[in-house]
Write an enzyme that holds these catalytic residues in place. Structure first.
Site, PDB file in Angstrom:
ATOM      1  CB  SER A 230      -0.888   0.121   1.354  1.00  0.00           C
ATOM      2  OG  SER A 230      -1.353   1.259   1.347  1.00  0.00           O
TER       3      SER A 230
ATOM      4  CG  HIS B  45      -3.905  -1.790  -1.372  1.00  0.00           C
ATOM      5  ND1 HIS B  45      -5.000  -2.297  -1.591  1.00  0.00           N
ATOM      6  CD2 HIS B  45      -4.132  -0.800  -0.428  1.00  0.00           C
ATOM      7  CE1 HIS B  45      -5.921  -2.024  -0.956  1.00  0.00           C
ATOM      8  NE2 HIS B  45      -5.407  -1.333   0.032  1.00  0.00           N
TER       9      HIS B  45
ATOM     10  CG  ASP C 299      -5.262   2.233   0.939  1.00  0.00           C
ATOM     11  OD1 ASP C 299      -6.276   1.177   0.923  1.00  0.00           O
ATOM     12  OD2 ASP C 299      -4.166   1.916   1.374  1.00  0.00           O
TER      13      ASP C 299
ATOM     14  CG  MET D 282      -8.552   6.931   2.436  1.00  0.00           C
ATOM     15  SD  MET D 282      -7.754   7.020   3.928  1.00  0.00           S
ATOM     16  CE  MET D 282      -6.746   5.497   4.044  1.00  0.00           C
TER      17      MET D 282
ATOM     18  CG  HIS E 177      -9.248  -0.310  -0.080  1.00  0.00           C
ATOM     19  ND1 HIS E 177      -8.651  -0.157   1.036  1.00  0.00           N
ATOM     20  CD2 HIS E 177     -10.431  -0.343  -0.005  1.00  0.00           C
ATOM     21  CE1 HIS E 177      -9.391  -0.511   1.892  1.00  0.00           C
ATOM     22  NE2 HIS E 177     -10.632  -0.615   1.482  1.00  0.00           N
TER      23      HIS E 177
ATOM     24  CG  MET F 122     -11.266   2.730   2.331  1.00  0.00           C
ATOM     25  SD  MET F 122      -9.777   2.902   3.202  1.00  0.00           S
ATOM     26  CE  MET F 122      -8.712   2.827   1.612  1.00  0.00           C
TER      27      MET F 122
ATOM     28  CG  MET G 237     -11.621  -3.331   5.441  1.00  0.00           C
ATOM     29  SD  MET G 237     -10.118  -2.882   4.511  1.00  0.00           S
ATOM     30  CE  MET G 237      -9.059  -1.882   5.556  1.00  0.00           C
TER      31      MET G 237
ATOM     32  CG  ASP H 128      -5.936  -2.967   3.376  1.00  0.00           C
ATOM     33  OD1 ASP H 128      -4.972  -2.606   3.858  1.00  0.00           O
ATOM     34  OD2 ASP H 128      -6.702  -2.360   2.784  1.00  0.00           O
TER      35      ASP H 128
END
Ligand code: DX5
Ligand code: ZN
Length: 218
Positions: free
Chosen positions: A9, A32, A34, A36, A65, A67, A136, A174
């Site tokens: 990540s 990965h 993320d 957000m 990913h 979020m 998660m 994760d």
């Protein structure tokens, strides 16, 4: 032995030097990313324009990913951008079956994530719609948190359901993955591992990937 996948990540990487940081993990299976929105989680990272630049310079495929709230509206754009894999949160989608189909129709692998306290069982019938289930192992939002062992039974139930129905769905975990916790997660049935601080906090990120892959391959 089944070889597992290690997806570092970049949340724990140096955001000002992402291109150089990506070169350090060329032996990873995917990177990965993320995303957000400071709404679904109390943290803010990046959006599609930055993700597209990461894709342009990354030596390995992207595993996004998301979020973010209102995944039904925003996730298809990440598939349109040509990302290999797009994972949305079940809690952020009104119509997860429709969304998973849209992601696949646009050429991406479809992933769906569950927060630690979200039950797997309501989603079991839609496993054939997915390429990956992300369980998660910390509350999403921040890197560097401790692995939650309470998620292990859910990983085991997911593995049993996947084996029982014969579908080809990867189980990604994760959060809090280290050379120690990866063994427990792998024994429970996970086969794709995200690691942020365990890779980018190491003196030698590519060596850390090799060590994690060895520890997580059963
Ligand atoms: C947390 C993110 C993770 C995070 C993992 O919400 O989804 O991908 O970067 O970081 P570590 O491996 O440090 O727990
Ligand atoms: Zn993540």
């Amino acid at each position: 032995m089944t070889q597992c996948c290690i997806n570092p990540s970049i949340l724990s990487a140096d955001f000002v030097n992402l291109e150089a940081e990506l070169q350090k993990i060329s032996n990873a299976d995917s990177v990965h990313v993320d995303v957000m929105d400071n709404h679904f989680v109390p943290n803010l990272t990046m959006g599609l324009p930055v993700v597209q630049r990461i894709q342009a310079v990354s030596p390995v495929p992207l595993d996004a990913h998301l979020m973010i709230s209102d995944a039904d509206r925003w996730a298809p754009g990440y598939a349109d951008a040509g990302l290999a894999s797009v994972t949305f949160h079940a809690e952020a989608s009104i119509a997860p079956v429709k969304l998973a189909r849209e992601l696949r129709a646009r050429g991406a692998k479809a992933g769906m994530a569950l927060r630690p306290a979200t039950a797997l069982e309501p989603y079991l019938d839609m496993l054939p719609e997915l390429d990956m289930l992300l369980i998660m192992t910390v509350e999403p939002g921040f890197g560097g948190q401790a692995f939650l062992d309470l998620t292990l039974p859910k990983i085991r139930r997911a593995r049993a359901a996947i084996e029982g129905s014969g579908v080809n769905v990867a189980i990604q975990v994760d959060g809090g993955i280290t050379e120690e916790t990866i063994v427990r997660a792998a024994e429970a049935g996970a086969n794709v591992f995200v690691a942020g601080s365990a890779v980018y906090g190491a003196a030698d990120p590519s060596g850390a990937i090799d060590r994690l892959r060895k520890a997580g391959s059963l």
